[in-house]
Design a protein around this motif. Structure first.
Motif, PDB file in Angstrom:
ATOM      1  N   LEU A   6     -47.386 -20.031 -13.066  1.00 43.19           N
ATOM      2  CA  LEU A   6     -46.608 -20.288 -12.146  1.00 43.19           C
ATOM      3  C   LEU A   6     -45.361 -19.374 -12.112  1.00 43.19           C
ATOM      4  O   LEU A   6     -44.822 -18.980 -10.910  1.00 43.19           O
ATOM      5  CB  LEU A   6     -46.067 -22.033 -12.251  1.00 43.19           C
ATOM      6  CG  LEU A   6     -45.093 -22.437 -11.140  1.00 43.19           C
ATOM      7  CD1 LEU A   6     -45.847 -22.046  -9.896  1.00 43.19           C
ATOM      8  CD2 LEU A   6     -44.744 -23.741 -11.320  1.00 43.19           C
ATOM      9  N   ALA A   7     -44.816 -19.017 -13.243  1.00 42.00           N
ATOM     10  CA  ALA A   7     -43.519 -18.406 -13.372  1.00 42.00           C
ATOM     11  C   ALA A   7     -43.933 -16.837 -12.720  1.00 42.00           C
ATOM     12  O   ALA A   7     -43.144 -16.587 -11.953  1.00 42.00           O
ATOM     13  CB  ALA A   7     -43.085 -18.056 -14.991  1.00 42.00           C
ATOM     14  N   VAL A   8     -45.154 -16.329 -13.202  1.00 40.85           N
ATOM     15  CA  VAL A   8     -45.351 -14.915 -12.585  1.00 40.85           C
ATOM     16  C   VAL A   8     -45.564 -14.900 -11.100  1.00 40.85           C
ATOM     17  O   VAL A   8     -45.135 -14.172 -10.227  1.00 40.85           O
ATOM     18  CB  VAL A   8     -46.571 -14.403 -13.343  1.00 40.85           C
ATOM     19  CG1 VAL A   8     -47.107 -13.063 -12.740  1.00 40.85           C
ATOM     20  CG2 VAL A   8     -46.233 -14.036 -14.912  1.00 40.85           C
ATOM     21  N   PHE A   9     -46.305 -16.146 -10.710  1.00 38.65           N
ATOM     22  CA  PHE A   9     -46.369 -16.354  -9.171  1.00 38.65           C
ATOM     23  C   PHE A   9     -45.226 -16.167  -8.466  1.00 38.65           C
ATOM     24  O   PHE A   9     -44.916 -15.724  -7.574  1.00 38.65           O
ATOM     25  CB  PHE A   9     -47.115 -17.603  -8.898  1.00 38.65           C
ATOM     26  CG  PHE A   9     -47.479 -17.872  -7.553  1.00 38.65           C
ATOM     27  CD1 PHE A   9     -48.688 -17.260  -7.033  1.00 38.65           C
ATOM     28  CD2 PHE A   9     -46.761 -18.587  -6.737  1.00 38.65           C
ATOM     29  CE1 PHE A   9     -48.709 -17.579  -5.582  1.00 38.65           C
ATOM     30  CE2 PHE A   9     -47.009 -19.024  -5.258  1.00 38.65           C
ATOM     31  CZ  PHE A   9     -48.183 -18.431  -4.919  1.00 38.65           C
ATOM     32  N   VAL A  10     -44.141 -16.941  -9.112  1.00 39.83           N
ATOM     33  CA  VAL A  10     -42.926 -17.119  -8.501  1.00 39.83           C
ATOM     34  C   VAL A  10     -42.219 -15.811  -8.346  1.00 39.83           C
ATOM     35  O   VAL A  10     -41.345 -15.590  -7.316  1.00 39.83           O
ATOM     36  CB  VAL A  10     -42.086 -18.211  -8.994  1.00 39.83           C
ATOM     37  CG1 VAL A  10     -40.532 -18.099  -8.652  1.00 39.83           C
ATOM     38  CG2 VAL A  10     -42.586 -19.658  -8.859  1.00 39.83           C
ATOM     39  N   VAL A  11     -42.317 -14.766  -9.569  1.00 43.26           N
ATOM     40  CA  VAL A  11     -41.710 -13.761  -9.540  1.00 43.26           C
ATOM     41  C   VAL A  11     -42.207 -12.902  -8.516  1.00 43.26           C
ATOM     42  O   VAL A  11     -41.554 -12.293  -7.589  1.00 43.26           O
ATOM     43  CB  VAL A  11     -41.866 -13.112 -10.877  1.00 43.26           C
ATOM     44  CG1 VAL A  11     -41.522 -11.558 -10.810  1.00 43.26           C
ATOM     45  CG2 VAL A  11     -40.873 -13.865 -11.957  1.00 43.26           C
ATOM     46  N   PHE A  12     -43.537 -12.774  -8.074  1.00 42.55           N
ATOM     47  CA  PHE A  12     -44.151 -12.228  -7.378  1.00 42.55           C
ATOM     48  C   PHE A  12     -43.629 -12.758  -5.741  1.00 42.55           C
ATOM     49  O   PHE A  12     -43.332 -11.741  -5.010  1.00 42.55           O
ATOM     50  CB  PHE A  12     -45.589 -12.317  -7.216  1.00 42.55           C
ATOM     51  CG  PHE A  12     -46.499 -11.351  -7.962  1.00 42.55           C
ATOM     52  CD1 PHE A  12     -47.154 -10.075  -7.509  1.00 42.55           C
ATOM     53  CD2 PHE A  12     -46.405 -11.404  -9.507  1.00 42.55           C
ATOM     54  CE1 PHE A  12     -47.782  -9.190  -8.344  1.00 42.55           C
ATOM     55  CE2 PHE A  12     -47.374 -10.550 -10.013  1.00 42.55           C
ATOM     56  CZ  PHE A  12     -47.916  -9.449  -9.658  1.00 42.55           C
ATOM     57  N   ALA A  13     -43.530 -13.866  -5.643  1.00 39.79           N
ATOM     58  CA  ALA A  13     -42.836 -14.320  -4.396  1.00 39.79           C
ATOM     59  C   ALA A  13     -41.505 -13.991  -4.281  1.00 39.79           C
ATOM     60  O   ALA A  13     -41.098 -13.522  -3.041  1.00 39.79           O
ATOM     61  CB  ALA A  13     -42.850 -15.779  -4.327  1.00 39.79           C
ATOM     62  N   LEU A  14     -40.588 -13.975  -5.041  1.00 37.07           N
ATOM     63  CA  LEU A  14     -39.113 -13.406  -5.124  1.00 37.07           C
ATOM     64  C   LEU A  14     -39.164 -11.941  -4.679  1.00 37.07           C
ATOM     65  O   LEU A  14     -38.347 -11.472  -3.721  1.00 37.07           O
ATOM     66  CB  LEU A  14     -38.593 -13.507  -6.480  1.00 37.07           C
ATOM     67  CG  LEU A  14     -38.298 -15.100  -6.601  1.00 37.07           C
ATOM     68  CD1 LEU A  14     -37.536 -15.002  -8.065  1.00 37.07           C
ATOM     69  CD2 LEU A  14     -37.318 -15.640  -5.809  1.00 37.07           C
ATOM     70  N   ASN A  15     -39.894 -11.068  -5.203  1.00 40.40           N
ATOM     71  CA  ASN A  15     -40.289  -9.759  -4.903  1.00 40.40           C
ATOM     72  C   ASN A  15     -40.590  -9.709  -3.443  1.00 40.40           C
ATOM     73  O   ASN A  15     -39.941  -8.634  -2.812  1.00 40.40           O
ATOM     74  CB  ASN A  15     -41.139  -8.994  -5.798  1.00 40.40           C
ATOM     75  CG  ASN A  15     -40.773  -7.493  -6.038  1.00 40.40           C
ATOM     76  OD1 ASN A  15     -39.680  -7.200  -5.804  1.00 40.40           O
ATOM     77  ND2 ASN A  15     -41.756  -6.682  -6.303  1.00 40.40           N
ATOM     78  N   LEU A 169     -30.831 -17.545  -8.194  1.00 43.67           N
ATOM     79  CA  LEU A 169     -30.978 -19.131  -8.702  1.00 43.67           C
ATOM     80  C   LEU A 169     -32.436 -19.246  -8.955  1.00 43.67           C
ATOM     81  O   LEU A 169     -32.762 -19.965 -10.122  1.00 43.67           O
ATOM     82  CB  LEU A 169     -30.523 -19.968  -7.456  1.00 43.67           C
ATOM     83  CG  LEU A 169     -29.117 -19.980  -7.181  1.00 43.67           C
ATOM     84  CD1 LEU A 169     -28.531 -20.901  -5.913  1.00 43.67           C
ATOM     85  CD2 LEU A 169     -28.345 -20.375  -8.512  1.00 43.67           C
ATOM     86  N   VAL A 170     -33.224 -18.851  -8.222  1.00 47.42           N
ATOM     87  CA  VAL A 170     -34.877 -19.222  -8.453  1.00 47.42           C
ATOM     88  C   VAL A 170     -35.333 -18.395  -9.777  1.00 47.42           C
ATOM     89  O   VAL A 170     -35.913 -18.849 -10.667  1.00 47.42           O
ATOM     90  CB  VAL A 170     -35.788 -18.730  -7.232  1.00 47.42           C
ATOM     91  CG1 VAL A 170     -37.355 -19.125  -7.680  1.00 47.42           C
ATOM     92  CG2 VAL A 170     -35.321 -19.509  -6.148  1.00 47.42           C
ATOM     93  N   LEU A 171     -34.681 -17.194  -9.814  1.00 44.68           N
ATOM     94  CA  LEU A 171     -35.201 -16.240 -11.024  1.00 44.68           C
ATOM     95  C   LEU A 171     -34.793 -17.023 -12.272  1.00 44.68           C
ATOM     96  O   LEU A 171     -35.481 -17.103 -13.407  1.00 44.68           O
ATOM     97  CB  LEU A 171     -34.732 -15.107 -11.004  1.00 44.68           C
ATOM     98  CG  LEU A 171     -34.928 -14.088 -12.106  1.00 44.68           C
ATOM     99  CD1 LEU A 171     -36.451 -13.862 -12.276  1.00 44.68           C
ATOM    100  CD2 LEU A 171     -34.093 -12.794 -11.900  1.00 44.68           C
ATOM    101  N   ALA A 172     -33.570 -17.686 -12.109  1.00 48.89           N
ATOM    102  CA  ALA A 172     -33.079 -18.201 -13.621  1.00 48.89           C
ATOM    103  C   ALA A 172     -33.936 -19.346 -14.007  1.00 48.89           C
ATOM    104  O   ALA A 172     -34.106 -19.664 -15.068  1.00 48.89           O
ATOM    105  CB  ALA A 172     -31.501 -18.478 -13.267  1.00 48.89           C
TER     106      ALA A 172
END
Length: 405
Positions: A6-15, A169-172
């Motif tokens: 999930l963390a890696v998925f969120v990082v892709f989404a942030l980018n 905020l989401v990255l943190a």
């Protein structure tokens, strides 16, 4: 607690959200800077140069310091650069800001794909398209907010400041769950760029990602302007064109892992290339609002698998017997692929300056079709490499370590 997947998925989404937020605001920037398509294309070149340079040299650093650090530092730097886009008062300043933003994006892109490969290896299944769906989801959300901002007349700087704060905020909240990927092997192994350049499979995979980058970058940077100038849409409605493209890509990528496992990488890539090419030609040549949206939906659907499968195969091409590796191969393919972002914007803008954006998108559609033959050649080349490597490993006496790669 957030898991690694999930963390890696969120990082892709942030980018993706960062990119989807500023690209659809190009019409507003063009208007405020009084820029023609050709001039704006030169400014967009700044982001591409930054991405190519960063991706070219960050493979060793990501291998040494790990994907987690390779994501966190440049993603925060890129978020800090976002609001500056709305404060520029010249094409030169815009190019400089995009250079910084592109460099940050290039490092994040390599690091997040390295993290995704690590999670994929742990799961034992082909799931790269799912992670890249995260990028598309983020780009879709970013483009949706950008469309709202454009329709409401929000200043670009204020809009992008909000995006930057949300990104931090989401990255943190998720960064600690991103795989580190640091191992004794990757920290001690020297850079072998020359040997990478002698491997045909990496050039073929890079050509697939490059063609996809040209089409994706063209859709992101120029879809809104195409829909405004050639289809007669308002800026708010035109910004939804890239949102539709991103939505189609996201939905398709969620099913991409199943498709790749069921039909294989080569068939998935070839069929997608045909569909994407048809969509881009539709958006370019068939007038009307419906055809404009439909064309970009088809393009997003067809391009969905190209980049994730190419980078996933690059990671597999660099895999070591201990299960680590692939950082430098991913960086090599990414750097060459980003040359699509490098020459794509000015070429599309230049063709549009001489003819029209419709003609430019016809050219992009033809380039996209080249993914199909490259995919067939790349999968065959990788299969030959695997067979040769397996033969070498089998020939090594028990108790010794193969020198492969």
């Amino acid at each position: 607690m957030v898991g690694a997947r999930l963390a890696v998925f969120v990082v892709f989404a942030l980018n993706g959200a960062a990119f989807g937020s500023w690209a659809p605001r190009m019409p507003a920037l063009a208007e405020s800077l009084h820029a023609e398509p050709g001039t704006l294309g030169l400014a967009l070149l700044g982001a591409s140069v930054g991405m190519v340079l960063a991706a070219s040299f960050c493979g060793g650093a990501v291998a040494r310091f790990g994907a987690r650090l390779g994501i966190a530092v440049p993603l925060l730097a890129g978020a800090a650069a976002l609001p500056l886009i709305g404060l520029v008062d010249s094409i030169a300043m815009l190019a400089a800001v995009l250079l910084l933003l592109g460099a940050a994006t290039g490092v994040v892109d390599v690091a997040m794909n390295v993290a995704a490969v690590a999670v994929e290896r742990e799961s034992g299944k082909a799931i790269m398209p799912v992670f890249h769906a995260g990028f598309s989801v983020g780009a879709m959300l970013g483009a949706g907010v950008a469309a709202l901002a454009a329709s409401r007349g929000w200043p670009v700087a204020e809009h992008l400041t909000g995006v930057a704060v949300a990104t931090a905020l989401v990255l943190a909240a998720v960064v600690r769950a991103v795989p580190s990927t640091v191992s004794a092997t990757t920290k001690s192994e020297p850079t072998k760029g020359g040997s990478l350049a002698r491997r045909p499979v990496l050039w073929l995979l890079a050509s697939i990602a490059l063609c996809s980058a040209v089409a994706e970058g063209g859709s992101a940077d120029w879809s809104a302007l195409l829909l405004v100038t050639e289809h007669g849409m308002s800026q708010g409605a035109a910004a939804l064109g890239y949102a539709a493209f991103s939505l189609a890509m996201a939905v398709t990528r969620f099913a991409g892992a199943w498709t790749q496992n069921r039909f294989g990488a080569a068939r998935t890539l070839a069929s997608g290339a045909a569909l994407a090419s048809a969509g881009l030609l539709t958006a370019a040549l068939v007038p009307g609002t419906v055809s404009g949206y439909l064309g970009f939906v088809l393009a997003g659907t067809g391009l969905a698998a190209a980049f994730p499968i190419a980078l996933g195969l690059a990671g597999e091409a660099g895999r070591r017997p201990d299960g680590s590796g692939g950082e430098r191969e991913i960086a090599f393919v990414s750097a060459l692929a980003y040359s699509g972002f490098l020459f794509g914007p000015p070429v599309i803008g230049g063709i549009a300056q001489l003819t029209s954006l419709s003609v430019s998108f016809v050219a992009v559609g033809l380039i996209t079709a080249l993914i199909a033959p490259a995919a067939l050649a790349a999968t065959r080349s990788l299969a030959r490499e695997r067979a040769a490597a397996d033969a070498v490993t089998t020939a090594v006496p028990s108790g010794t370590t193969s020198a492969r790669r």
